[in-house]
Motif scaffolding. Structure first.
Motif, PDB file in Angstrom:
ATOM      1  N   TYR A 137       0.838  -1.197   0.000  1.00 12.29           N
ATOM      2  CA  TYR A 137       0.000   0.000   0.000  1.00 12.29           C
ATOM      3  C   TYR A 137       0.878   1.254   0.000  1.00 12.29           C
ATOM      4  CZ  TYR A 137      -3.350  -3.377   1.923  1.00 12.29           C
ATOM      5  OH  TYR A 137      -4.160  -4.481   2.138  1.00 12.29           O
TER       6      TYR A 137
ATOM      7  N   TYR B  24       0.362   5.345   1.031  1.00  9.30           N
ATOM      8  CA  TYR B  24      -0.470   6.367   1.654  1.00  9.30           C
ATOM      9  C   TYR B  24       0.296   7.691   1.600  1.00  9.30           C
ATOM     10  CZ  TYR B  24      -3.147   2.565   3.881  1.00  9.30           C
ATOM     11  OH  TYR B  24      -3.921   1.449   4.123  1.00  9.30           O
TER      12      TYR B  24
ATOM     13  N   PHE C 298      -5.106   6.976   1.848  1.00  7.51           N
ATOM     14  CA  PHE C 298      -4.824   5.890   0.915  1.00  7.51           C
ATOM     15  C   PHE C 298      -4.604   6.416  -0.497  1.00  7.51           C
ATOM     16  CE2 PHE C 298      -5.121   1.821  -1.046  1.00  7.51           C
ATOM     17  CZ  PHE C 298      -5.916   1.972  -2.176  1.00  7.51           C
TER      18      PHE C 298
ATOM     19  N   TYR D 277      -3.142   0.380  -3.867  1.00 10.92           N
ATOM     20  CA  TYR D 277      -2.922  -0.927  -3.248  1.00 10.92           C
ATOM     21  C   TYR D 277      -2.581  -1.939  -4.327  1.00 10.92           C
ATOM     22  CZ  TYR D 277      -5.062  -5.474  -1.936  1.00 10.92           C
ATOM     23  OH  TYR D 277      -5.337  -6.801  -1.747  1.00 10.92           O
TER      24      TYR D 277
ATOM     25  N   ASP E 279      -6.302  -1.541  -6.556  1.00 13.33           N
ATOM     26  CA  ASP E 279      -7.163  -0.388  -6.243  1.00 13.33           C
ATOM     27  C   ASP E 279      -6.290   0.859  -6.298  1.00 13.33           C
ATOM     28  OD1 ASP E 279      -9.431   0.444  -3.459  1.00 13.33           O
ATOM     29  OD2 ASP E 279      -8.789   1.595  -5.189  1.00 13.33           O
TER      30      ASP E 279
ATOM     31  N   SER F 299      -7.767   3.958  -6.498  1.00 14.92           N
ATOM     32  CA  SER F 299      -8.781   5.003  -6.381  1.00 14.92           C
ATOM     33  C   SER F 299      -8.322   6.219  -5.595  1.00 14.92           C
ATOM     34  CB  SER F 299     -10.044   4.428  -5.737  1.00 14.92           C
ATOM     35  OG  SER F 299      -9.765   3.955  -4.436  1.00 14.92           O
TER      36      SER F 299
ATOM     37  N   LEU G  85       3.977   7.263   2.730  1.00 14.04           N
ATOM     38  CA  LEU G  85       4.159   6.063   3.533  1.00 14.04           C
ATOM     39  C   LEU G  85       3.841   4.826   2.707  1.00 14.04           C
ATOM     40  CD1 LEU G  85       2.299   7.289   6.738  1.00 14.04           C
ATOM     41  CD2 LEU G  85       4.762   6.955   6.535  1.00 14.04           C
TER      42      LEU G  85
ATOM     43  N   ARG H   1       1.690  -6.210   3.888  1.00 11.18           N
ATOM     44  CA  ARG H   1       1.155  -7.247   4.758  1.00 11.18           C
ATOM     45  C   ARG H   1       1.140  -8.561   3.994  1.00 11.18           C
ATOM     46  NH1 ARG H   1      -3.916  -8.914   3.425  1.00 11.18           N
ATOM     47  NH2 ARG H   1      -5.198  -7.513   2.171  1.00 11.18           N
TER      48      ARG H   1
ATOM     49  N   PRO I  99      -6.405 -11.969   5.101  1.00 14.68           N
ATOM     50  CA  PRO I  99      -7.280 -10.785   5.173  1.00 14.68           C
ATOM     51  C   PRO I  99      -7.265 -10.091   6.518  1.00 14.68           C
ATOM     52  CG  PRO I  99      -8.581 -12.788   5.174  1.00 14.68           C
ATOM     53  CD  PRO I  99      -7.165 -13.205   4.873  1.00 14.68           C
TER      54      PRO I  99
ATOM     55  N   GLN J  93      -1.088  -4.418   8.571  1.00 14.83           N
ATOM     56  CA  GLN J  93      -0.245  -3.646   7.668  1.00 14.83           C
ATOM     57  C   GLN J  93       0.936  -3.097   8.461  1.00 14.83           C
ATOM     58  OE1 GLN J  93      -2.195  -0.719   5.148  1.00 14.83           O
ATOM     59  NE2 GLN J  93      -4.037  -1.963   5.024  1.00 14.83           N
TER      60      GLN J  93
ATOM     61  N   TYR K 132      -2.850   3.110  15.751  1.00 12.86           N
ATOM     62  CA  TYR K 132      -1.434   3.178  15.441  1.00 12.86           C
ATOM     63  C   TYR K 132      -0.825   4.351  16.213  1.00 12.86           C
ATOM     64  CZ  TYR K 132      -1.687   0.034  11.361  1.00 12.86           C
ATOM     65  OH  TYR K 132      -1.837  -1.050  10.523  1.00 12.86           O
TER      66      TYR K 132
ATOM     67  N   LEU L 129     -13.894  -8.249   6.422  1.00 12.70           N
ATOM     68  CA  LEU L 129     -13.046  -9.295   5.865  1.00 12.70           C
ATOM     69  C   LEU L 129     -13.235  -9.458   4.368  1.00 12.70           C
ATOM     70  CD1 LEU L 129     -11.151 -11.677   6.438  1.00 12.70           C
ATOM     71  CD2 LEU L 129     -13.171 -13.070   6.822  1.00 12.70           C
TER      72      LEU L 129
ATOM     73  N   ASN M  73      -8.561  -4.228   2.189  1.00 12.29           N
ATOM     74  CA  ASN M  73      -8.121  -3.841   3.529  1.00 12.29           C
ATOM     75  C   ASN M  73      -7.450  -2.481   3.582  1.00 12.29           C
ATOM     76  OD1 ASN M  73      -8.930  -6.468   3.997  1.00 12.29           O
ATOM     77  ND2 ASN M  73      -7.361  -6.831   5.513  1.00 12.29           N
TER      78      ASN M  73
END
Lengths: 114, 116
Positions: free
Chosen positions: A33, A35, A45, A48, A56, A58, A91, A95, A99, A103, B36, B97, B102
């Motif tokens: 990912y 960010y 975000f 990904y 993704d 988006s 960033l 992971r 699911p 991360q 976090y 899930l 995610n």
């Protein structure tokens, strides 16, 4: 083992220039990912990857931003014709494929566009 | 669209005192929830996460959080703060899930200052 690493840690560039930011994920992590964290804000975000493909994108703000992960490991975020508003900490996180897995974040690259 | 609100931008607490950081989320279903911590110049470190089951979650560094579905909240607590807890704390939500890769949605953060 080593965590997520990002290079460079700091990048200063001039408006209109092209930059590349690199992310080395944790070995074996299939998901990656990107960010962006602007000053005083939480991370947002961008994109990904699951394996080599962008699952993704988006969150990419416009077509000046592009990211690749050609071999399913290292990823590069590319920004063309940088603008002052692109200044932020970028960033990277990775992971495992599960699911519910966590991360893990790298230390980030601080980009400053003058 | 999902969102996360951390109402307190700054909190100052004395060393040894208790700490509670608030987090409220908006989501269509029960999301995954995370806290976090980010120290200056550092990346984000996971303190704890909630997926399902017991609504009181224990994390690292003596932190815990409680998921309250009726209030759409996931507040973080620590009974006795140490000077090393001075940092910025982010609450985040992720989709249920298997959905949407995610990707996480973060709140704006709460900066914690610890007085000696």
């Amino acid at each position: 083992g080593a965590g997520v690493s990002q290079t460079p840690s700091n990048k200063v560039t001039e408006k209109g220039k092209y930059v590349e930011l690199r992310c080395d994920p944790i070995s074996g992590h299939t998901a990656l990912y990107w960010y962006r964290q602007s000053l005083g804000q939480g991370p947002e975000f961008l994109i990904y990857f699951q394996g080599t493909g962008a699952a993704d994108d988006s969150g990419l703000p416009n077509d000046r931003f592009f990211a690749v992960r050609p071999e399913g490991s290292v990823s590069t975020l590319k920004i063309q014709r940088t603008e002052r508003g692109d200044s932020a900490v970028y960033l990277c996180a990775s992971r495992t494929g599960g699911p519910t897995d966590t991360q893990y974040f790298g230390p980030g690259t601080r980009l400053t566009v003058l | 669209a999902q969102s996360v609100t951390q109402p307190d931008i700054h909190i100052t607490v004395s060393e040894g005192a208790s700490l509670e950081l608030r987090c409220n989320y908006s989501y269509g279903a029960t999301p995954y929830l995370f806290w976090y911590v980010q120290s200056p110049g550092q990346g984000l470190q996971l303190l704890l996460k909630y997926f399902s089951g017991d609504t009181l979650v224990q994390g690292i560094k003596g932190f815990e959080a409680e998921f309250k579905r009726s209030q759409s909240s996931f507040n973080l607590r620590k009974p006795s703060v140490h000077w090393s807890d001075a940092a910025e704390y982010f609450c985040a939500v992720g989709p249920p899930l298997g959905a949407a890769g995610n990707k996480l949605t973060f709140g704006g953060g709460t900066r914690v200052l610890v007085k000696p």
